[in-house]
Motif scaffolding. Structure first.
Motif, short mmCIF file in Angstrom:
data_model
loop_
_atom_site.label_atom_id
_atom_site.label_comp_id
_atom_site.label_asym_id
_atom_site.label_seq_id
_atom_site.Cartn_x
_atom_site.Cartn_y
_atom_site.Cartn_z
N ARG A 270 0.84 -1.19 0.00
CA ARG A 270 0.00 0.00 0.00
C ARG A 270 0.88 1.25 0.00
N LYS A 271 0.26 2.41 -0.13
CA LYS A 271 1.01 3.67 -0.16
C LYS A 271 1.17 4.30 1.21
N GLY A 272 0.55 3.69 2.23
CA GLY A 272 0.63 4.27 3.56
C GLY A 272 -0.37 5.37 3.81
N THR A 273 -1.32 5.53 2.90
CA THR A 273 -2.27 6.64 2.99
C THR A 273 -3.70 6.18 3.28
N ASP A 274 -3.91 4.87 3.44
CA ASP A 274 -5.24 4.39 3.76
C ASP A 274 -5.13 3.11 4.58
N ALA A 275 -6.22 2.74 5.24
CA ALA A 275 -6.27 1.53 6.04
C ALA A 275 -7.71 1.00 6.01
N PRO A 276 -8.14 0.46 4.86
CA PRO A 276 -9.54 0.05 4.72
C PRO A 276 -9.88 -1.14 5.60
N VAL A 277 -11.09 -1.17 6.09
CA VAL A 277 -11.57 -2.27 6.91
C VAL A 277 -13.09 -2.37 6.78
N GLU A 278 -13.62 -3.58 6.82
CA GLU A 278 -15.07 -3.80 6.78
C GLU A 278 -15.54 -4.20 8.16
N LEU A 279 -16.48 -3.45 8.72
CA LEU A 279 -17.02 -3.73 10.04
C LEU A 279 -18.51 -4.06 9.95
N ASP A 280 -18.96 -4.92 10.84
CA ASP A 280 -20.38 -5.25 10.91
C ASP A 280 -21.06 -4.18 11.77
#
Length: 351
Positions: A270-280
């Motif tokens: 990654r570029k170090g500019t995001d941290a995507p996550v899917e939460l319920d």
């Protein structure tokens, strides 16, 4: 130091007496930065203008957000992206050499500011903060203890007997947060890390009851064993899969404080500019779980935290885990080591 910018959005004026060194971006690599992406440059000490303070830096922090700035930055963040030719910047403690009359600053006094990664800095007077006397070591001004304390007290409202998870428990925030949670009366403190050596130090030195190791896999299963009754408070410095597992283990009315995004910053893909996550989010609603981002520190909050931390440090009740690196030229390697997970706690360059 010579370069197109002397710091966040500020053009540099040179021409003062004497020479000084600093670190500049030489190139931008794909993935994690390399030591050769940076260079030590020398130039005239910047001339002090009206309303500015000349500071001789003594210590500065090496911190993972440099990866984010090198990757293009994040819209809305308080600091600009770094490009080839730019001077690096970051938290620093230095000695006042010259200051405007009426500023209350005196030569020889120590101040904090955000123009690290150089020997000399010219800083607007409203961007320097005199070092308070609460902490026994001036370099401890660069610890993340005040952030950890405020996240646990103001944002999470930690109550005695509660179970706390700190993701990234061996990092600059995590090494302080585990100890502070223990001093504040947490009933059980769990952390996460990526190696057996760090896990051992976390339980032996830093107040953790159990450690979940991401390198062993099945993070959710490990977490269930470490905190079988669930989590009341989460201080999340990682994001991603660890945040998802923490949210799934949250008890009714749990409080999750988002402090960092190490999962994205340390990922070479990654570029170090995001941290995507899917939460319920359905489960978050049903259990009335609070999820909030850390809101920064006011000067009054920082002083209050330092007063508490200083008492604990002086009494030997907590530690300030950190690695000190000697000399400006060692800073680029220290950054690459930090991003590779080689250090426990904060990383500080001593000049």
């Amino acid at each position: 130091m010579p370069g197109p910018r002397d710091g966040p959005g500020r053009r540099m004026t040179v021409g003062g007496a004497g020479m000084g060194r600093g670190i500049r971006v030489r190139a931008l690599s794909r993935g994690l930065p390399l030591e050769g992406d940076f260079e030590v440059v020398e130039g005239e000490i910047p001339r002090v203008g009206e309303g500015e303070v000349l500071v001789r830096n003594r210590w500065f922090a090496v911190f993972p957000s440099v990866r984010t700035l090198l990757g293009g930055g994040v819209p809305g963040a308080p600091f600009p992206a770094l490009a080839a030719g730019d001077a690096l910047f970051g938290p620093a403690v230095g000695e006042v050499v010259a200051a405007p009359e009426g500023s209350g600053l005196r030569p020889g006094g120590l101040v904090t500011h955000f123009l690290g990664w150089r020997e000399w800095a010219v800083v607007p007077v409203d961007q320097v903060v005199p070092v308070d006397a609460e902490l026994p070591d001036p370099a401890a001004q660069l610890s993340q203890g005040a952030l950890a304390y405020t996240a646990l007290t103001r944002d999470a409202g930690l109550r005695e007997g509660e179970t706390v998870l700190v993701t990234g428990g061996a990092g600059a925030v995590g090494t302080m947060a585990g100890q502070i949670a223990r001093r504040l009366g947490a009933g059980r403190v769990v952390g996460s890390t990526g190696s057996a050596a760090k896990a051992r130090r976390m339980t032996e030195e830093l107040g953790y009851d159990a450690v979940v190791r991401r390198d062993l896999g099945d993070f959710e299963g490990q977490l269930a064993k470490a905190a079988p009754e669930g989590l009341d408070v989460v201080i999340d410095t990682v994001g991603g899969a660890q945040l998802r597992a923490a949210a799934a283990a949250a008890r009714p009315h749990a409080r999750i404080v988002l402090v960092g995004t190490l999962g994205g910053q340390l990922d070479p893909a990654r570029k170090g500019t995001d941290a995507p996550v899917e939460l319920d989010t359905f489960q978050l609603v049903v259990r009335a779980v609070t999820l909030r981002g850390f809101g920064g520190l006011t000067p009054a909050e920082r002083r209050a935290a330092h007063t508490r931390l200083g008492t604990w440090l002086a009494a030997g009740e907590i530690l300030f885990p950190h690695t000190r690196v000697a000399g400006l030229p060692a800073a680029p390697r220290a950054l690459t080591e930090l991003l590779s997970g080689d250090h426990l706690g904060a990383v500080i360059v001593e000049l």
